[in-house]
Design an enzyme around this catalytic site. Structure first.
Site, PDB file in Angstrom:
ATOM      1  N   GLY A  95       0.820  -1.210   0.000  1.00 57.01           N
ATOM      2  CA  GLY A  95       0.000   0.000   0.000  1.00 57.01           C
ATOM      3  C   GLY A  95       0.847   1.249   0.000  1.00 57.01           C
ATOM      4  O   GLY A  95       0.373   2.350  -0.320  1.00 57.01           O
ATOM      5  N   ARG A  96       2.098   1.091   0.379  1.00 55.57           N
ATOM      6  CA  ARG A  96       2.980   2.272   0.364  1.00 55.57           C
ATOM      7  C   ARG A  96       4.417   1.872   0.051  1.00 55.57           C
ATOM      8  O   ARG A  96       5.338   2.664   0.232  1.00 55.57           O
ATOM      9  CB  ARG A  96       2.923   2.972   1.703  1.00 55.57           C
ATOM     10  CG  ARG A  96       3.233   2.058   2.879  1.00 55.57           C
ATOM     11  CD  ARG A  96       3.330   2.881   4.095  1.00 55.57           C
ATOM     12  NE  ARG A  96       3.254   2.064   5.292  1.00 55.57           N
ATOM     13  CZ  ARG A  96       3.494   2.533   6.487  1.00 55.57           C
ATOM     14  NH1 ARG A  96       3.833   3.781   6.624  1.00 55.57           N
ATOM     15  NH2 ARG A  96       3.394   1.755   7.547  1.00 55.57           N
ATOM     16  N   GLY A 129      -0.224   6.178   1.392  1.00 58.47           N
ATOM     17  CA  GLY A 129       0.972   5.626   0.754  1.00 58.47           C
ATOM     18  C   GLY A 129       2.271   6.192   1.291  1.00 58.47           C
ATOM     19  O   GLY A 129       3.349   5.923   0.756  1.00 58.47           O
ATOM     20  N   ASP A 263       0.281 -11.498   6.445  1.00 58.92           N
ATOM     21  CA  ASP A 263       0.882 -10.686   5.377  1.00 58.92           C
ATOM     22  C   ASP A 263       2.230 -10.115   5.816  1.00 58.92           C
ATOM     23  O   ASP A 263       2.925  -9.500   5.011  1.00 58.92           O
ATOM     24  CB  ASP A 263      -0.063  -9.555   4.929  1.00 58.92           C
ATOM     25  CG  ASP A 263      -0.516  -8.680   6.082  1.00 58.92           C
ATOM     26  OD1 ASP A 263      -0.921  -9.226   7.124  1.00 58.92           O
ATOM     27  OD2 ASP A 263      -0.466  -7.447   5.959  1.00 58.92           O
TER      28      ASP A 263
HETATM   29  P1  AMP Z   1       1.293  -3.329   8.129  1.00 58.36           P
HETATM   30  O1  AMP Z   1       0.512  -3.890   9.265  1.00 58.36           O
HETATM   31  O2  AMP Z   1       2.124  -2.131   8.442  1.00 58.36           O
HETATM   32  O3  AMP Z   1       2.112  -4.396   7.454  1.00 58.36           O
HETATM   33  O4  AMP Z   1       0.234  -2.773   7.058  1.00 58.36           O
HETATM   34  C1  AMP Z   1      -0.919  -3.480   6.682  1.00 58.36           C
HETATM   35  C2  AMP Z   1      -1.385  -3.053   5.315  1.00 58.36           C
HETATM   36  O5  AMP Z   1      -1.727  -1.670   5.295  1.00 58.36           O
HETATM   37  C3  AMP Z   1      -0.348  -3.254   4.223  1.00 58.36           C
HETATM   38  O6  AMP Z   1      -0.978  -3.788   3.106  1.00 58.36           O
HETATM   39  C4  AMP Z   1       0.198  -1.866   3.995  1.00 58.36           C
HETATM   40  O7  AMP Z   1       0.662  -1.710   2.684  1.00 58.36           O
HETATM   41  C5  AMP Z   1      -1.007  -0.985   4.277  1.00 58.36           C
HETATM   42  N1  AMP Z   1      -0.601   0.338   4.765  1.00 58.36           N
HETATM   43  C6  AMP Z   1      -0.091   0.664   5.976  1.00 58.36           C
HETATM   44  N2  AMP Z   1       0.166   1.983   6.057  1.00 58.36           N
HETATM   45  C7  AMP Z   1      -0.185   2.519   4.864  1.00 58.36           C
HETATM   46  C8  AMP Z   1      -0.148   3.840   4.315  1.00 58.36           C
HETATM   47  N3  AMP Z   1       0.270   4.893   5.007  1.00 58.36           N
HETATM   48  N4  AMP Z   1      -0.585   4.004   3.047  1.00 58.36           N
HETATM   49  C9  AMP Z   1      -1.031   2.967   2.329  1.00 58.36           C
HETATM   50  N5  AMP Z   1      -1.092   1.715   2.784  1.00 58.36           N
HETATM   51  C10 AMP Z   1      -0.673   1.477   4.035  1.00 58.36           C
HETATM   52 MG    MG Z   2       2.850  -5.384   6.304  1.00 54.80          MG
END
Ligand code: AMP
Ligand code: MG
Length: 511
Positions: A95-96, A129, A263
């Site tokens: 997502g980013r 993102g 994930d």
């Molecule tokens: P994480 O738990 O940090 O691995 O994030 C979970 C999901 O949320 C992943 O698919 C990330 O890509 C998405 N994500 C987290 N923060 C952001 C952000 N600021 N912008 C876009 N996607 C995000």
């Molecule tokens: Mg992640």
């Protein structure tokens, strides 16, 4: 900037999303979407890892070059799914993070390069993102520290501030404010996670699932590609083994990941996606730094090995349709338990400096961990103090700095003293000079770990534009097992001011 030798197998061999642009959408029958980093206004290099640069064949001038700082080459965002906090979350993805491609380094190894915080992709859902400096610095510091601790991990090449603000509500309290934005360039042989396989399986897309498994074996487990019909079973077994080894290492160094969603589980058994992680200070199996998990404590320190097995069983479920005989999946999951138990036992014995093997050792080890919890003892400092004791004069004096609660030390310190006497008796069975025990223990018990409050001090300074503290911290963490003169302040128990300060004890996912 030097030309990197790109060979993008992921893009070449797997199906792409036919639609372009970052708009959030459900992406079917594709492994990734094309995505480009958004331009940033004033990129500045805060730090980089010379070690990772070398691995990629880059020099100092390359990393400082304008073309590196402004890297805007088209890349991809990977697609996956995942179980988050025990629940199926559907489509997720980068997502980013935007992967720039696969680089073949001078030693001919393959590394994926990924910019985290580079702008929106089709998988950004409702988010922007972007990434803030505090979380990016934490990922940069900890992933490099893990490498030098000997814990399997993704790496980080560079930490860049973007010059653009990112708005975050750190405590989900309605009090959103602008913070400096940053980008970490992450590096790993593979960024494939369990969730990459779960998503096509959940959609009944056996074709994509089969393609992904074949690709992953071929690229990331090349030694398995000629195993014929056993290769998927052998692959799963290897994923189970490397995950077990990873969990044993996390337990050894006192690391709590904080968000062990499927994930965030690397197919190579690497520590990946550093978010609200933390390091045990007073030993407590029930501790988690993640505020989002404060109630359920699903991902607390002591639960990590069981959660990893649960996550592996989700992976098993995802690939089951590719296997005629599910027995091999049960065998893999059992193997996970066996390998974890064996590695964990070996590492604990090594932490205590015990030479193999004595049948009462398990009790001695368990009694110690119970005492460390009851007496609220700093895990990291305890094992260094234990290495240094004089076996002939067992006393609590060398353990003075490891107690967080003087009351507990006064009331129950005698229990530790009794344990130390048992320990000294056990060690005397070794027929070796005691310095050998000390050296063995200091080689597996780090003196320096990236405690949250140390990272927070580096963050506070970096947010004011001063990276000196970050550089000092990185230098210490490159040699975590060796006592470094003049660096005493990096080997202190958590100071009182840090006990309840944001970023030092508890962290949120808001990053
Ligand atoms: P994480 O738990 O940090 O691995 O994030 C979970 C999901 O949320 C992943 O698919 C990330 O890509 C998405 N994500 C987290 N923060 C952001 C952000 N600021 N912008 C876009 N996607 C995000
Ligand atoms: Mg992640």
């Amino acid at each position: 900037m030097r030309q990197l030798d790109f060979d993008n197998r992921f893009v070449r061999e797997l199906p792409a999303d036919p639609q372009n642009g970052p708009g959030t959408r459900q992406v079917k029958a594709a492994a990734y979407s094309f995505a480009s980093p958004t331009a940033v206004s004033n990129p500045r290099l805060l730090a980089y890892s010379p070690n990772v640069a070398l691995m990629l064949g880059l020099e100092d001038a390359d990393i400082r070059s304008e073309s590196f700082l402004h890297a805007r080459k088209q890349g991809i965002a990977g697609k996956r799914g995942g179980h988050q906090f025990g629940h199926w979350a559907g489509q997720l993805g980068d997502g980013r993070a935007i992967a720039l491609g696969e680089v073949i380094g001078p030693q001919k190894q393959r590394y994926e390069l990924q910019l985290k915080g580079a702008g929106p992709t089709p998988y950004s859902r409702h988010a922007d993102g972007r990434a803030v400096l505090r979380s990016s610095l934490r990922e940069f510091v900890c992933s490099e520290a893990m490498h030098f601790l000997g814990v399997p991990t993704t790496r980080a090449l560079s930490l860049i501030t973007t010059g653009d603000d990112v708005v975050r509500d750190m405590f989900y309290s309605g009090d959103a404010k602008p913070e400096p934005g940053a980008i970490v360039c992450r590096v790993s042989p593979s960024f494939i996670r369990f969730g990459n396989f779960e998503l096509p399986a959940s959609r009944g897309d056996t074709e994509l699932l089969g393609q992904l498994v074949a690709f992953c074996i071929d690229r990331d487990f090349p030694h398995l590609k000629d195993r014929g019909e056993n290769r998927i079973a052998d692959w799963f077994l290897e994923v189970c083994e490397s995950t077990a080894l990873l969990m044993a290492h996390w337990m050894r160094v006192g690391f709590v990941h904080g968000v062990m969603n499927t994930d965030n589980m690397s197919i190579l058994g690497l520590t990946i996606d550093y978010g609200p992680y933390g390091w045990l200070e007073n030993f407590d199996p029930d501790w988690t730094p993640n505020t989002t998990d404060a109630e359920g404590r699903r991902y607390a320190y002591g639960k990590q090995p069981a959660v990893a097995q649960w996550n592996l069983s989700r992976l098993a479920g995802a690939i089951a349709s590719l296997l005629p005989d599910h027995e091999v999946l049960h065998a893999g999951l059992n193997c996970y338990g066996d390998v974890f138990n064996e590695k964990h036992r070996e590492m604990n014995a090594a932490k205590l400096g015990l030479l193999p093997s004595h049948e009462d050792d398990a009790v001695l080890v368990q009694d110690l961990f119970k005492l460390m919890q009851k007496l609220q003892i700093d895990m990291t400092l305890f094992f260094r103090a234990l290495a240094a004791i004089d076996l002939n004069v067992v006393s609590l004096q060398p353990f003075e700095p490891v107690f967080y609660d003087a009351g507990l030390r006064n009331s129950d310190g005698k229990d530790l003293l009794a344990w130390l006497a048992r320990y000294a008796g056990r060690i005397r069975l070794h027929e070796e000079p005691d310095s050998a025990r000390r050296d063995r223990m200091n080689a597996v018990n780090p003196l320096y770990v990236p405690r949250n409050w140390l990272a927070q001090q580096a963050i506070d300074a970096a947010e004011q534009g001063d990276a000196a503290e970050l550089h000092s911290l990185m230098e210490v963490l490159r040699n975590p097992y060796k006592e470094q003169t003049g660096r005493e302040r990096f080997a202190l128990p958590r100071p009182e001011w840090a006990r309840n300060r944001a970023g030092c004890s508890m962290l949120s996912c808001s990053s």
